[in-house]
Design a protein around this motif. Structure first.
Motif, PDB file in Angstrom:
ATOM      1  N   ASN A   1      -3.184   5.016 -16.513  1.00 25.64           N
ATOM      2  CA  ASN A   1      -1.833   5.354 -16.101  1.00 25.64           C
ATOM      3  C   ASN A   1      -1.043   4.086 -15.800  1.00 25.64           C
ATOM      4  O   ASN A   1      -0.789   3.736 -14.658  1.00 25.64           O
ATOM      5  CB  ASN A   1      -1.890   6.265 -14.877  1.00 25.64           C
TER       6      ASN A   1
ATOM      7  N   LEU B   1       1.628  13.716   0.907  1.00 31.38           N
ATOM      8  CA  LEU B   1       1.619  13.195  -0.455  1.00 31.38           C
ATOM      9  C   LEU B   1       2.824  13.718  -1.242  1.00 31.38           C
ATOM     10  O   LEU B   1       3.483  12.979  -1.955  1.00 31.38           O
ATOM     11  CB  LEU B   1       0.320  13.601  -1.160  1.00 31.38           C
ATOM     12  N   SER B   2       3.101  15.030  -1.060  1.00 31.63           N
ATOM     13  CA  SER B   2       4.152  15.629  -1.887  1.00 31.63           C
ATOM     14  C   SER B   2       5.539  15.482  -1.261  1.00 31.63           C
ATOM     15  O   SER B   2       6.524  15.404  -1.973  1.00 31.63           O
ATOM     16  CB  SER B   2       3.836  17.106  -2.145  1.00 31.63           C
TER      17      SER B   2
ATOM     18  N   LEU C   1      -1.608   3.249  -8.198  1.00 26.79           N
ATOM     19  CA  LEU C   1      -2.742   4.165  -8.028  1.00 26.79           C
ATOM     20  C   LEU C   1      -4.034   3.386  -8.049  1.00 26.79           C
ATOM     21  O   LEU C   1      -4.901   3.549  -7.204  1.00 26.79           O
ATOM     22  CB  LEU C   1      -2.748   5.201  -9.150  1.00 26.79           C
TER      23      LEU C   1
ATOM     24  N   ILE D   1      -6.805   8.193 -14.869  1.00 32.15           N
ATOM     25  CA  ILE D   1      -6.091   7.458 -13.827  1.00 32.15           C
ATOM     26  C   ILE D   1      -5.959   5.987 -14.222  1.00 32.15           C
ATOM     27  O   ILE D   1      -4.897   5.389 -14.102  1.00 32.15           O
ATOM     28  CB  ILE D   1      -6.832   7.554 -12.482  1.00 32.15           C
TER      29      ILE D   1
ATOM     30  N   ARG E   1      -0.756   6.800   2.049  1.00 30.29           N
ATOM     31  CA  ARG E   1      -0.079   5.569   1.639  1.00 30.29           C
ATOM     32  C   ARG E   1       1.443   5.655   1.726  1.00 30.29           C
ATOM     33  O   ARG E   1       2.104   4.641   1.888  1.00 30.29           O
ATOM     34  CB  ARG E   1      -0.513   5.173   0.222  1.00 30.29           C
TER      35      ARG E   1
ATOM     36  N   LEU F   1      -7.936   4.820  -5.952  1.00 28.33           N
ATOM     37  CA  LEU F   1      -7.843   6.268  -6.049  1.00 28.33           C
ATOM     38  C   LEU F   1      -8.952   6.813  -6.950  1.00 28.33           C
ATOM     39  O   LEU F   1      -9.594   7.818  -6.633  1.00 28.33           O
ATOM     40  CB  LEU F   1      -6.469   6.662  -6.593  1.00 28.33           C
TER      41      LEU F   1
ATOM     42  N   PHE G   1      -9.886  17.305   4.246  1.00 26.89           N
ATOM     43  CA  PHE G   1     -10.843  17.780   3.244  1.00 26.89           C
ATOM     44  C   PHE G   1     -10.416  17.361   1.832  1.00 26.89           C
ATOM     45  O   PHE G   1      -9.286  17.584   1.426  1.00 26.89           O
ATOM     46  CB  PHE G   1     -10.931  19.299   3.331  1.00 26.89           C
ATOM     47  N   GLY G   2     -11.350  16.766   1.100  1.00 24.39           N
ATOM     48  CA  GLY G   2     -11.078  16.389  -0.281  1.00 24.39           C
ATOM     49  C   GLY G   2     -10.204  15.162  -0.427  1.00 24.39           C
ATOM     50  O   GLY G   2      -9.766  14.841  -1.520  1.00 24.39           O
TER      51      GLY G   2
ATOM     52  N   ARG H   1       2.028   3.681 -13.411  1.00 32.01           N
ATOM     53  CA  ARG H   1       1.901   3.859 -11.965  1.00 32.01           C
ATOM     54  C   ARG H   1       0.747   2.996 -11.453  1.00 32.01           C
ATOM     55  O   ARG H   1      -0.277   3.505 -10.998  1.00 32.01           O
ATOM     56  CB  ARG H   1       1.667   5.338 -11.627  1.00 32.01           C
TER      57      ARG H   1
ATOM     58  N   GLY I   1       2.400  23.681  -0.094  1.00 36.81           N
ATOM     59  CA  GLY I   1       1.013  23.294  -0.348  1.00 36.81           C
ATOM     60  C   GLY I   1       0.339  22.714   0.881  1.00 36.81           C
ATOM     61  O   GLY I   1       0.751  22.975   2.009  1.00 36.81           O
ATOM     62  N   HIS I   2      -0.676  21.942   0.636  1.00 36.55           N
ATOM     63  CA  HIS I   2      -1.529  21.497   1.730  1.00 36.55           C
ATOM     64  C   HIS I   2      -1.441  19.992   1.953  1.00 36.55           C
ATOM     65  O   HIS I   2      -2.101  19.455   2.830  1.00 36.55           O
ATOM     66  CB  HIS I   2      -2.984  21.895   1.412  1.00 36.55           C
ATOM     67  N   LEU I   3      -0.646  19.302   1.115  1.00 36.57           N
ATOM     68  CA  LEU I   3      -0.626  17.849   1.197  1.00 36.57           C
ATOM     69  C   LEU I   3       0.806  17.325   1.376  1.00 36.57           C
ATOM     70  O   LEU I   3       1.317  16.607   0.524  1.00 36.57           O
ATOM     71  CB  LEU I   3      -1.232  17.238  -0.081  1.00 36.57           C
TER      72      LEU I   3
ATOM     73  N   PHE J   1     -11.901   9.498  -5.525  1.00 33.39           N
ATOM     74  CA  PHE J   1     -12.208  10.821  -6.058  1.00 33.39           C
ATOM     75  C   PHE J   1     -13.592  10.870  -6.689  1.00 33.39           C
ATOM     76  O   PHE J   1     -14.269  11.878  -6.655  1.00 33.39           O
ATOM     77  CB  PHE J   1     -11.171  11.225  -7.109  1.00 33.39           C
TER      78      PHE J   1
END
Lengths: 383, 269
Positions: free
Chosen positions: B166, B251-252, B172, B163, B34, B176, B26-27, B169, B246-248, B180
């Motif tokens: 940036n 990623l984290s 991205l 983004i 990646r 990305l 979701f989202g 980085r 968290g939920h990711l 989004f």
């Protein structure tokens, strides 16, 4: 010495917006007086104990994890995020939130700085906008429904059953079909074995055109009761249109059908409308009759009655110019393609013929009609 | 329609090797994988894709009537896996894609050799009758949908330049931003509603493949109770509680996530 969890700068403590710093994946480190007074928490119950996620709705928490966190991790900041905080007394505070993620010397996420703006009034305004949008959508839906209802009174879904006559009709609206078109047809009985078939096209679209279409349809019904001659009946319809004062005109074909010896004697009159096409066994389909003048323009339009006999297996087709003018890359479907399609599909069952002709026209223009298409195919049963 | 284009499929790793299919949640879109995907490219054919309607998928293929249950998304995964000729598939589903994986495995048990469910929840809404705690009540769900709606413009207008700008980085990049910002708000809304109102608890006992359940710490989308329920209901399930918050986690905390998946796969080999 300032109390733990306060900002050193008095400006930050009392600024007209909320400030907080939060350890990444951890509790609130600092929170300013403004945000505490908005939410009703004391500094002691928040600093070092609660995370920022504890101060917002569960929905906001879920949104934070799925949307804000990845954006913070990738872009480093988020701006103008609309969330709702839950105050100490359980009441809710709509906010706008900006946040920035800072990283430590090793590049690991360390502290999130948050600025909070009270968005109660903005939220109210947005809710009103949203309500207005929903009302507009509902009103649009009602108008679409009205258009569909109106259309169904002008284009019956199927013709009535006529003893000794097969009859089928088809209709495709232009575009997405949300506007009432000007095409119409009608089939009705005057007496035993005595029927009228009419198919026509009022110029224009929408409710204004539909008013005239309805007027023409009912005028035809009235005029054909007094006038056996289609040309005479259409003269009456012409006068009614002129007296109405509309600047819309109308083209149509009117048939008077009389049953005799298992077939039908037909008197037809075309008022500026594509001529009916007759299909007989062993012969190529051909237009029949005399092209008269359209209705609603001249005081005394030239109109002619033509007679025609439909025997076993003969077919007669009425149609609107949406078929001829179907387009593919600027090329028109045209009469030749129509006659060819009728030659191949127009000889058997009338319903099959209507479906095949509609399919051929729609396929030609990529299944999206620029103009309405209406057609009627009729004839005595083949055996 | 070409399924590869429709789902914006990215294929990496060893072609013809056992496959790993990574389903975004979701989202999210496939870009969220990646950091994880490269770790399995030495011994797997790794397939990333976007669900129709999100990421770089062909949004014109989105039919709101068709995509009105998770089975439709699960069927897409089955079709795609067949189309690509994948074998011995490890199907990894994050968030709502975990339940798509469950449904896909149930529909095509021979195709999927193992499941990895990252932050799964079979039902996000609490069930008072059975005492099940999904973590949300109906008001929460409505508020979340509202929140997604009111922040849509925020994403598309404000985030893109952030983004893009940036510079330090660059990885991205455009993708990305697009992932989004390009999701149609109506599609996002329907997908969110579907996500948070689905109840797939009854499907779990039908999973016939060995399954790894990866539970995060302090995951408000999929709380501990939801993860435990999934683990308990799937017959051959392995449970790993990550330190990742968290939920990711992919990623984290990609390293911890990779290690957990790797040791699950090694234990099966």
């Amino acid at each position: 010495m300032t109390a733990p969890g306060t900002f050193d700068e008095p400006l930050l403590e009392l600024a007209p917006c909320g400030f907080a710093t939060v350890a990444y994946d951890g509790p609130i480190l600092q929170i300013n007086e403004t945000l505490l007074s908005w939410t009703g928490y004391s500094r002691e119950e928040v600093v070092g104990l609660k995370s920022f996620a504890d101060l917002v709705t569960r929905a906001a928490r879920a949104y934070g994890q799925t949307h804000l966190r990845p954006m913070l991790l990738t872009a480093g900041s988020v701006r103008e995020i609309a969330l709702t905080m839950v105050c100490a007394d359980g009441s809710r505070l709509p906010i706008l939130l900006n946040a920035r993620l800072d990283r430590d010397a090793d590049g690991h996420p360390s502290v999130i700085s948050i600025a909070v703006f009270d968005a109660s009034e903005r939220r109210q305004y947005e809710e009103e906008l949203l309500r207005a949008k929903q009302e507009a959508e509902a009103s649009e839906e009602r108008s679409r429904q009205l258009a569909r209802t109106l259309q169904s009174t002008l284009i019956p879904s199927r013709p009535p059953a006529v003893p000794g006559l097969q009859i089928a009709a088809g209709y495709r609206p232009s575009g997405d079909g949300e506007e009432v078109g000007g095409d119409f047809y009608d089939v009705f009985q005057i007496g035993p074995g005595d029927w009228v078939v009419v198919l026509g096209d009022v110029c224009g679209k929408g409710v204004d055109a539909a008013v005239i279409t309805a007027l023409v349809r009912y005028s035809v019904r009235a005029a054909t009761v007094d006038h056996r001659s289609p040309a005479a009946a259409l003269g009456v319809v012409n006068r009614i249109l002129l007296e109405h004062g509309t600047d819309r005109f109308c083209t149509l074909v009117l048939l008077r059908l009389q049953a005799r010896d298992g077939g039908w004697d037909v008197v037809s009159c075309s008022a500026g409308h594509p001529l009916p096409v007759v299909v007989r066994a062993g012969a190529a389909p051909e237009p029949t009759g005399t092209l008269g003048t359209l209705l609603g323009v001249l005081d005394d339009p030239p109109l002619t009655d033509d007679t025609l006999r439909l025997g076993f297996g003969d077919r007669l087709m009425l149609y609107t110019d949406g078929i001829l003018e179907a387009r593919r890359d600027g090329e028109l479907f045209g009469e030749l393609r129509l006659l060819d399609a009728l030659d191949r599909h127009g000889r058997g069952d009338v319903a099959v013929a209507v479906d095949a002709l509609l399919a051929a026209t729609m396929a030609f223009q990529g299944e999206r009609a620029d103009d309405d298409i209406a057609l009627v195919v009729l004839g005595p049963p083949a055996d | 329609m070409d399924l590869v284009q429709r789902h914006a499929v990215t294929r990496t790793g060893r072609l013809g090797a056992p496959a790993m299919v990574l389903g975004p949640g979701f989202g999210c879109d496939q870009d969220m994988w990646r950091h994880v995907a490269p770790a399995f490219e030495s011994d797997h054919e790794v397939v990333r894709f976007d669900h129709v309607g999100s990421g770089q998928s062909d949004v014109s293929a989105y039919d709101p009537e068709h995509y009105d249950d998770l089975q439709a998304y699960a069927d897409d995964i089955v079709l795609l896996s067949r189309e690509l000729g994948l074998r011995d598939i490890v199907l990894v589903g994050h968030s709502v894609a975990a339940m798509m994986a469950v449904l896909a495995q149930r529909a095509a048990p021979d195709l999927f050799a193992a499941l990895v469910l990252v932050g799964p929840s079979a039902c996000y809404v609490d069930d008072l009758e059975t005492g099940y705690v999904g973590g949300f009540d109906e008001r929460d769900v409505e508020e979340l949908l509202e929140l997604l709606g009111s922040n849509y413009l925020g994403w598309s207008r404000s985030m893109a330049p952030v983004i893009m700008g940036n510079a330090d980085r660059p990885e991205l990049g455009q993708e990305l931003t697009d992932s989004f910002c390009r999701t149609d708000p109506d599609v996002a809304r329907q997908f969110a509603r579907l996500t948070f109102t689905s109840d797939n608890r009854a499907d779990l006992p039908h999973v016939s493949a060995p399954t790894l359940v990866l539970q995060c710490t302090d995951d408000t989308i999929a709380p501990l109770s939801a993860g435990r329920y999934v683990h308990d209901a799937i017959p051959d399930s392995t449970w790993v509680h990550l330190d990742a918050v968290g939920h990711l986690p992919h990623l984290s905390s990609p390293d911890e996530t990779i290690a957990a998946i790797r040791s699950f796969l090694d234990a099966r080999a």
